[in-house]
Design an enzyme around this catalytic site. Sequence first.
Site, PDB file in Angstrom:
ATOM      1  N   HIS A 203      25.983  38.629  38.715  1.00  0.00           N
ATOM      2  CA  HIS A 203      27.140  39.211  38.623  1.00  0.00           C
ATOM      3  C   HIS A 203      27.526  39.011  36.759  1.00  0.00           C
ATOM      4  O   HIS A 203      28.527  39.535  36.668  1.00  0.00           O
ATOM      5  CB  HIS A 203      28.641  38.464  39.365  1.00  0.00           C
ATOM      6  CG  HIS A 203      29.221  38.203  39.609  1.00  0.00           C
ATOM      7  ND1 HIS A 203      28.097  36.707  40.044  1.00  0.00           N
ATOM      8  CD2 HIS A 203      30.040  36.932  38.977  1.00  0.00           C
ATOM      9  CE1 HIS A 203      28.689  35.323  39.874  1.00  0.00           C
ATOM     10  NE2 HIS A 203      29.579  36.054  39.340  1.00  0.00           N
TER      11      HIS A 203
HETATM   12  C1  UD1 Z   1      35.076  36.509  37.547  1.00  0.00           C
HETATM   13  C2  UD1 Z   1      34.881  35.627  36.759  1.00  0.00           C
HETATM   14  C3  UD1 Z   1      33.367  34.904  36.794  1.00  0.00           C
HETATM   15  C4  UD1 Z   1      33.026  34.602  38.616  1.00  0.00           C
HETATM   16  C5  UD1 Z   1      33.302  35.280  39.355  1.00  0.00           C
HETATM   17  C6  UD1 Z   1      32.776  35.027  40.339  1.00  0.00           C
HETATM   18  C7  UD1 Z   1      36.491  35.383  34.551  1.00  0.00           C
HETATM   19  C8  UD1 Z   1      36.726  36.321  33.386  1.00  0.00           C
HETATM   20  N1  UD1 Z   1      35.054  35.776  35.658  1.00  0.00           N
HETATM   21  O1  UD1 Z   1      34.073  37.831  37.301  1.00  0.00           O
HETATM   22  O2  UD1 Z   1      33.831  33.863  36.021  1.00  0.00           O
HETATM   23  O3  UD1 Z   1      31.727  34.324  38.053  1.00  0.00           O
HETATM   24  O4  UD1 Z   1      34.337  36.308  39.478  1.00  0.00           O
HETATM   25  O5  UD1 Z   1      32.726  35.992  41.369  1.00  0.00           O
HETATM   26  O6  UD1 Z   1      37.239  34.978  35.590  1.00  0.00           O
HETATM   27  N2  UD1 Z   1      35.450  44.606  41.204  1.00  0.00           N
HETATM   28  C9  UD1 Z   1      35.991  45.193  42.884  1.00  0.00           C
HETATM   29  N3  UD1 Z   1      35.977  44.399  43.647  1.00  0.00           N
HETATM   30  C10 UD1 Z   1      37.443  43.337  43.310  1.00  0.00           C
HETATM   31  C11 UD1 Z   1      37.160  42.421  42.289  1.00  0.00           C
HETATM   32  C12 UD1 Z   1      36.232  42.953  41.141  1.00  0.00           C
HETATM   33  O7  UD1 Z   1      35.219  45.814  42.506  1.00  0.00           O
HETATM   34  O8  UD1 Z   1      37.822  42.994  44.136  1.00  0.00           O
HETATM   35  C13 UD1 Z   1      35.084  44.443  40.316  1.00  0.00           C
HETATM   36  C14 UD1 Z   1      36.076  45.921  38.900  1.00  0.00           C
HETATM   37  O9  UD1 Z   1      35.236  47.046  38.771  1.00  0.00           O
HETATM   38  C15 UD1 Z   1      36.075  44.709  38.506  1.00  0.00           C
HETATM   39  C16 UD1 Z   1      34.575  43.577  38.201  1.00  0.00           C
HETATM   40  O10 UD1 Z   1      34.527  44.089  39.711  1.00  0.00           O
HETATM   41  O11 UD1 Z   1      36.876  45.450  36.933  1.00  0.00           O
HETATM   42  C17 UD1 Z   1      35.028  42.535  37.325  1.00  0.00           C
HETATM   43  O12 UD1 Z   1      35.942  42.173  37.858  1.00  0.00           O
HETATM   44  P1  UD1 Z   1      36.744  40.539  37.474  1.00  0.00           P
HETATM   45  O13 UD1 Z   1      37.602  40.161  38.103  1.00  0.00           O
HETATM   46  O14 UD1 Z   1      37.150  41.013  36.616  1.00  0.00           O
HETATM   47  O15 UD1 Z   1      35.603  39.514  37.214  1.00  0.00           O
HETATM   48  P2  UD1 Z   1      34.353  39.394  37.980  1.00  0.00           P
HETATM   49  O16 UD1 Z   1      32.369  39.785  37.497  1.00  0.00           O
HETATM   50  O17 UD1 Z   1      34.093  39.069  39.518  1.00  0.00           O
HETATM   51  N1  UDP Z   2      28.854  33.447  47.788  1.00  0.00           N
HETATM   52  C1  UDP Z   2      29.071  34.544  49.251  1.00  0.00           C
HETATM   53  N2  UDP Z   2      28.645  35.683  49.372  1.00  0.00           N
HETATM   54  C2  UDP Z   2      28.013  36.311  48.139  1.00  0.00           C
HETATM   55  C3  UDP Z   2      27.844  35.697  47.002  1.00  0.00           C
HETATM   56  C4  UDP Z   2      28.441  34.580  46.725  1.00  0.00           C
HETATM   57  O1  UDP Z   2      29.670  33.541  49.724  1.00  0.00           O
HETATM   58  O2  UDP Z   2      27.617  37.244  48.612  1.00  0.00           O
HETATM   59  C5  UDP Z   2      29.365  32.878  47.351  1.00  0.00           C
HETATM   60  C6  UDP Z   2      28.403  31.369  47.101  1.00  0.00           C
HETATM   61  O3  UDP Z   2      28.191  31.046  48.598  1.00  0.00           O
HETATM   62  C7  UDP Z   2      29.105  30.891  46.280  1.00  0.00           C
HETATM   63  C8  UDP Z   2      30.224  31.045  45.527  1.00  0.00           C
HETATM   64  O4  UDP Z   2      30.457  32.678  46.685  1.00  0.00           O
HETATM   65  O5  UDP Z   2      29.478  29.107  46.616  1.00  0.00           O
HETATM   66  C9  UDP Z   2      30.340  31.097  44.364  1.00  0.00           C
HETATM   67  O6  UDP Z   2      30.894  32.479  43.200  1.00  0.00           O
HETATM   68  P1  UDP Z   2      30.303  33.782  42.560  1.00  0.00           P
HETATM   69  O7  UDP Z   2      28.609  33.552  42.409  1.00  0.00           O
HETATM   70  O8  UDP Z   2      30.814  34.813  42.194  1.00  0.00           O
HETATM   71  O9  UDP Z   2      30.963  33.252  41.588  1.00  0.00           O
HETATM   72  P2  UDP Z   2      30.872  32.055  40.376  1.00  0.00           P
HETATM   73  O10 UDP Z   2      29.660  30.598  40.955  1.00  0.00           O
HETATM   74  O11 UDP Z   2      28.950  32.395  39.647  1.00  0.00           O
HETATM   75  O12 UDP Z   2      32.125  31.657  39.280  1.00  0.00           O
END
Ligand code: UD1
Ligand code: UDP
Length: 356
Positions: A203
């Site tokens: 992601h």
């Molecule tokens: C964010 C964090 C990243 C973290 C990740 C954990 C930042 C810059 N990035 O990334 O460090 O690893 O969370 O999972 O803060 N979207 C949905 N539903 C939701 C949320 C997001 O559909 O509930 C989609 C939207 O299209 C959105 C995209 O995901 O534009 C990205 O969401 P965003 O919260 O901006 O960043 P993440 O990629 O989730």
């Molecule tokens: N995780 C979860 N369900 C999923 C994918 C990840 O519960 O489908 C949990 C995972 O076990 C870990 C956390 O989410 O505890 C990690 O989050 P993510 O990978 O979204 O973000 P990052 O750690 O890269 O910021």
Amino acid sequence: MRVVTVVGARPQFIKAAPVHRVLRRRAQEILVHTGQHYDPSLSKVFFDELNIPQPDYHLGVGSKSHGAQTGEMLLKVEEVLEKVRPDLLLVYGDTNSTLAGALAAAKMHIPIAHVEAGLRSFNRRMPEEINRVLTDHLSRWLFCPTRTAVQNLEREGISKGVHLTGDVMLDAVLYNRKLAEDRSRILEQLELEPGQYLLITLHRAENTDDLRRMKSIVDAFNELSVPAVLPMHPRTRNRLNQMELSLSNPLVKVIEPVGYLDMLQLEANARKILTDSGGVQKEAFFLQVPVITMRDETEWVETVEQGANRLTGANKAAILEAVERFEVDFTRVSSVFGDGRAAERIVDHLMRDLEL
Ligand code: UD1
Ligand code: UDP
């Protein structure tokens, strides 16, 4: 003592849970959810499973560009801080919610505690790296999960307020591992044999926003010859559609994101894990499962140094080679993330310092 905790994204709900369990006995915690993650599978499921109370304030910010998202959070967190006037603000990790919380508090002279301080990838193209560096430089308490994190801060001239506590994600895994085993039925539901499948998560923006990297990774997945399961983040689903890339390998089961207990069960029983997640790299290490990290560098350097994590970048051949051959002798790997009591140490430090 009154603490405002700002969370907003999936990994922050998981990190906040063990700290909340300790903190609620000794202070009043006011929980603010920025709304960065809003799909039930990225948010509600964790509140339900991990017994985190409903947020006191839900800011409903949602998905936006970095500037718009961080700006709106800043505005709305400030309003909450005006009302609550807490003794300190607590933030986790490196998301836009982390930075917005810290920035709002810093300007109001509210001291900040940063959990997971000191992590560095030294890659300023990652939004997470910018969020971490800035949050660390604004914080009064810097709770570091590893020695490397402490050293990274020293190199930036930060030594005051730095505490090596261990990693709260280890606290969470130790607390929930048995629960996951007892409650999760995910292996049966997906007809997966323990030790016979790969678990994949993908992601990070550095992969999903780069067509060349995404194509190479998807090509690798399409050539896998072992069963795999991929709980797909909505960001990745959107980008694959926009880029018109398709995962056509019938061995790769793409599913919706799963809850934490199902995720732990999938991780613990995987043959290997492929990921670009920060949290998942660590969990693989805690659960003694070899992890292949599809990034060019990692903040969790100890996992690589100990031979438990292989960095492949987005290189198709390197990914497939690691799937085939990367093995780990976990008898030679030692714990570097503490003893699973990081949350207690964090709360002790806060209480002690604020009583003075
Ligand atoms: C964010 C964090 C990243 C973290 C990740 C954990 C930042 C810059 N990035 O990334 O460090 O690893 O969370 O999972 O803060 N979207 C949905 N539903 C939701 C949320 C997001 O559909 O509930 C989609 C939207 O299209 C959105 C995209 O995901 O534009 C990205 O969401 P965003 O919260 O901006 O960043 P993440 O990629 O989730
Ligand atoms: N995780 C979860 N369900 C999923 C994918 C990840 O519960 O489908 C949990 C995972 O076990 C870990 C956390 O989410 O505890 C990690 O989050 P993510 O990978 O979204 O973000 P990052 O750690 O890269 O910021």
